[in-house]
Design a protein around this motif. Structure first.
Motif, PDB file in Angstrom:
ATOM      1  N   ALA A  13      40.647  24.406  19.213  1.00  0.00           N
ATOM      2  CA  ALA A  13      40.240  24.768  20.566  1.00  0.00           C
ATOM      3  C   ALA A  13      38.888  24.168  20.882  1.00  0.00           C
ATOM      4  N   HIS A  14      38.817  23.648  22.058  1.00  0.00           N
ATOM      5  CA  HIS A  14      37.559  23.065  22.532  1.00  0.00           C
ATOM      6  C   HIS A  14      36.663  24.194  23.007  1.00  0.00           C
ATOM      7  N   PRO A  15      35.357  24.105  22.789  1.00  0.00           N
ATOM      8  CA  PRO A  15      34.461  25.198  23.215  1.00  0.00           C
ATOM      9  C   PRO A  15      34.507  25.454  24.718  1.00  0.00           C
ATOM     10  N   LEU A  16      34.824  24.445  25.514  1.00  0.00           N
ATOM     11  CA  LEU A  16      34.857  24.644  26.960  1.00  0.00           C
ATOM     12  C   LEU A  16      36.066  25.479  27.401  1.00  0.00           C
ATOM     13  N   ILE A  17      37.096  25.535  26.586  1.00  0.00           N
ATOM     14  CA  ILE A  17      38.252  26.360  26.927  1.00  0.00           C
ATOM     15  C   ILE A  17      37.860  27.836  26.930  1.00  0.00           C
ATOM     16  N   VAL A  18      37.033  28.249  26.005  1.00  0.00           N
ATOM     17  CA  VAL A  18      36.563  29.633  25.945  1.00  0.00           C
ATOM     18  C   VAL A  18      35.715  29.943  27.173  1.00  0.00           C
ATOM     19  N   VAL A  19      34.854  29.019  27.555  1.00  0.00           N
ATOM     20  CA  VAL A  19      34.025  29.211  28.747  1.00  0.00           C
ATOM     21  C   VAL A  19      34.906  29.278  29.990  1.00  0.00           C
ATOM     22  N   ASN A  20      35.916  28.402  30.067  1.00  0.00           N
ATOM     23  CA  ASN A  20      36.828  28.397  31.200  1.00  0.00           C
ATOM     24  C   ASN A  20      37.578  29.729  31.300  1.00  0.00           C
ATOM     25  N   LYS A  21      38.036  30.267  30.188  1.00  0.00           N
ATOM     26  CA  LYS A  21      38.737  31.557  30.204  1.00  0.00           C
ATOM     27  C   LYS A  21      37.791  32.687  30.604  1.00  0.00           C
ATOM     28  N   LEU A  22      36.556  32.626  30.173  1.00  0.00           N
ATOM     29  CA  LEU A  22      35.568  33.638  30.550  1.00  0.00           C
ATOM     30  C   LEU A  22      35.289  33.597  32.053  1.00  0.00           C
ATOM     31  N   ILE A  23      35.177  32.412  32.609  1.00  0.00           N
ATOM     32  CA  ILE A  23      34.954  32.277  34.051  1.00  0.00           C
ATOM     33  C   ILE A  23      36.177  32.790  34.819  1.00  0.00           C
ATOM     34  N   SER A  24      37.357  32.474  34.346  1.00  0.00           N
ATOM     35  CA  SER A  24      38.578  32.946  35.010  1.00  0.00           C
ATOM     36  C   SER A  24      38.665  34.470  34.965  1.00  0.00           C
ATOM     37  N   LEU A  25      38.345  35.058  33.846  1.00  0.00           N
ATOM     38  CA  LEU A  25      38.372  36.511  33.719  1.00  0.00           C
ATOM     39  C   LEU A  25      37.343  37.158  34.642  1.00  0.00           C
ATOM     40  N   THR A  26      36.155  36.576  34.729  1.00  0.00           N
ATOM     41  CA  THR A  26      35.113  37.104  35.603  1.00  0.00           C
ATOM     42  C   THR A  26      35.541  37.011  37.066  1.00  0.00           C
ATOM     43  N   ALA A  27      36.125  35.884  37.455  1.00  0.00           N
ATOM     44  CA  ALA A  27      36.587  35.720  38.837  1.00  0.00           C
ATOM     45  C   ALA A  27      37.692  36.722  39.154  1.00  0.00           C
ATOM     46  N   PHE A  28      38.594  36.946  38.213  1.00  0.00           N
ATOM     47  CA  PHE A  28      39.663  37.926  38.409  1.00  0.00           C
ATOM     48  C   PHE A  28      39.092  39.327  38.596  1.00  0.00           C
ATOM     49  N   MET A  29      38.108  39.701  37.794  1.00  0.00           N
ATOM     50  CA  MET A  29      37.502  41.032  37.909  1.00  0.00           C
ATOM     51  C   MET A  29      36.774  41.190  39.248  1.00  0.00           C
ATOM     52  N   ILE A  30      36.113  40.135  39.725  1.00  0.00           N
ATOM     53  CA  ILE A  30      35.423  40.194  41.013  1.00  0.00           C
ATOM     54  C   ILE A  30      36.433  40.365  42.141  1.00  0.00           C
ATOM     55  N   LEU A  31      37.526  39.606  42.105  1.00  0.00           N
ATOM     56  CA  LEU A  31      38.565  39.738  43.129  1.00  0.00           C
ATOM     57  C   LEU A  31      39.223  41.118  43.087  1.00  0.00           C
ATOM     58  N   LEU A  32      39.422  41.633  41.904  1.00  0.00           N
ATOM     59  CA  LEU A  32      40.005  42.966  41.763  1.00  0.00           C
ATOM     60  C   LEU A  32      39.075  44.026  42.360  1.00  0.00           C
ATOM     61  N   ALA A  33      37.791  43.930  42.083  1.00  0.00           N
ATOM     62  CA  ALA A  33      36.827  44.889  42.624  1.00  0.00           C
ATOM     63  C   ALA A  33      36.740  44.773  44.145  1.00  0.00           C
ATOM     64  N   ALA A  34      36.754  43.545  44.682  1.00  0.00           N
ATOM     65  CA  ALA A  34      36.704  43.353  46.129  1.00  0.00           C
ATOM     66  C   ALA A  34      37.955  43.933  46.793  1.00  0.00           C
ATOM     67  N   GLY A  35      39.099  43.755  46.188  1.00  0.00           N
ATOM     68  CA  GLY A  35      40.333  44.323  46.725  1.00  0.00           C
ATOM     69  C   GLY A  35      40.302  45.835  46.705  1.00  0.00           C
ATOM     70  N   TRP A  36      39.754  46.416  45.640  1.00  0.00           N
ATOM     71  CA  TRP A  36      39.661  47.866  45.530  1.00  0.00           C
ATOM     72  C   TRP A  36      38.745  48.420  46.622  1.00  0.00           C
ATOM     73  N   VAL A  37      37.620  47.753  46.867  1.00  0.00           N
ATOM     74  CA  VAL A  37      36.696  48.190  47.915  1.00  0.00           C
ATOM     75  C   VAL A  37      37.369  48.076  49.284  1.00  0.00           C
ATOM     76  N   ALA A  38      38.095  46.990  49.528  1.00  0.00           N
ATOM     77  CA  ALA A  38      38.764  46.802  50.817  1.00  0.00           C
ATOM     78  C   ALA A  38      39.840  47.861  51.043  1.00  0.00           C
ATOM     79  N   VAL A  39      40.624  48.161  50.038  1.00  0.00           N
ATOM     80  CA  VAL A  39      41.671  49.171  50.189  1.00  0.00           C
ATOM     81  C   VAL A  39      41.058  50.548  50.452  1.00  0.00           C
ATOM     82  N   ASN A  40      39.995  50.900  49.756  1.00  0.00           N
ATOM     83  CA  ASN A  40      39.352  52.198  49.984  1.00  0.00           C
ATOM     84  C   ASN A  40      38.714  52.277  51.364  1.00  0.00           C
ATOM     85  N   TYR A  41      38.142  51.175  51.838  1.00  0.00           N
ATOM     86  CA  TYR A  41      37.567  51.157  53.178  1.00  0.00           C
ATOM     87  C   TYR A  41      38.647  51.370  54.226  1.00  0.00           C
TER      88      TYR A  41
END
Length: 130
Positions: A13-41
């Motif tokens: 595994a290339h070290p950048l693959i781990v960074v790429n997966k971390l960025i993808s996970l962070t983006a997913f969590m941000i979108l999930l939190a934004a969706g949760w806030v929108a639904v509650n609003y």
């Protein structure tokens, strides 16, 4: 000559693959939190509109409402008072009760307190003391 040895994906595994997966996970969590806030609003807005539909009147209706007599204003206030739901058991023709005071196997009917009084039922002093 090519080696036929099996390789683990983690070993190569290339070290950048781990960074790429971390960025993808962070983006997913941000979108999930934004969706949760929108639904509650949106849920909160719908509940607020459902609870108080008469508070947001159009300007034409508001100007017409200022010309009402004091008797009509009193009726409007009485109409906004909360309605207490009470229950009567089919076998009990004397009293109306709150929901926790009826027997479990009772065939009960839900109605407003005013409707129960109009049917000739009295308030149960045990479960509705006031």
């Amino acid at each position: 000559m090519a080696s036929l040895q099996a390789r683990s994906s983690l070993r190569s595994a290339h070290p950048l693959i781990v960074v790429n997966k971390l960025i993808s996970l962070t983006a997913f969590m941000i979108l999930l939190a934004a969706g949760w806030v929108a639904v509650n609003y949106l849920k909160n807005e719908v509940l607020m509109r459902w609870r108080s539909p008469g508070e947001t009147a159009p300007p034409a209706a508001a100007s017409a409402a200022t010309g009402q007599s004091s008797e009509a204003a009193t009726d409007a206030k009485a109409a906004r008072l909360p309605i207490r739901m009470v229950y009567s058991c089919v076998g009990d023709k004397q009293f109306y009760h709150n929901s926790t005071h009826l027997p479990a196997k009772c065939d009960r009917t839900a109605m407003s307190e005013e409707a129960a009084r109009s049917r000739g039922l009295s308030r149960c002093r045990l479960c509705l003391p006031d």
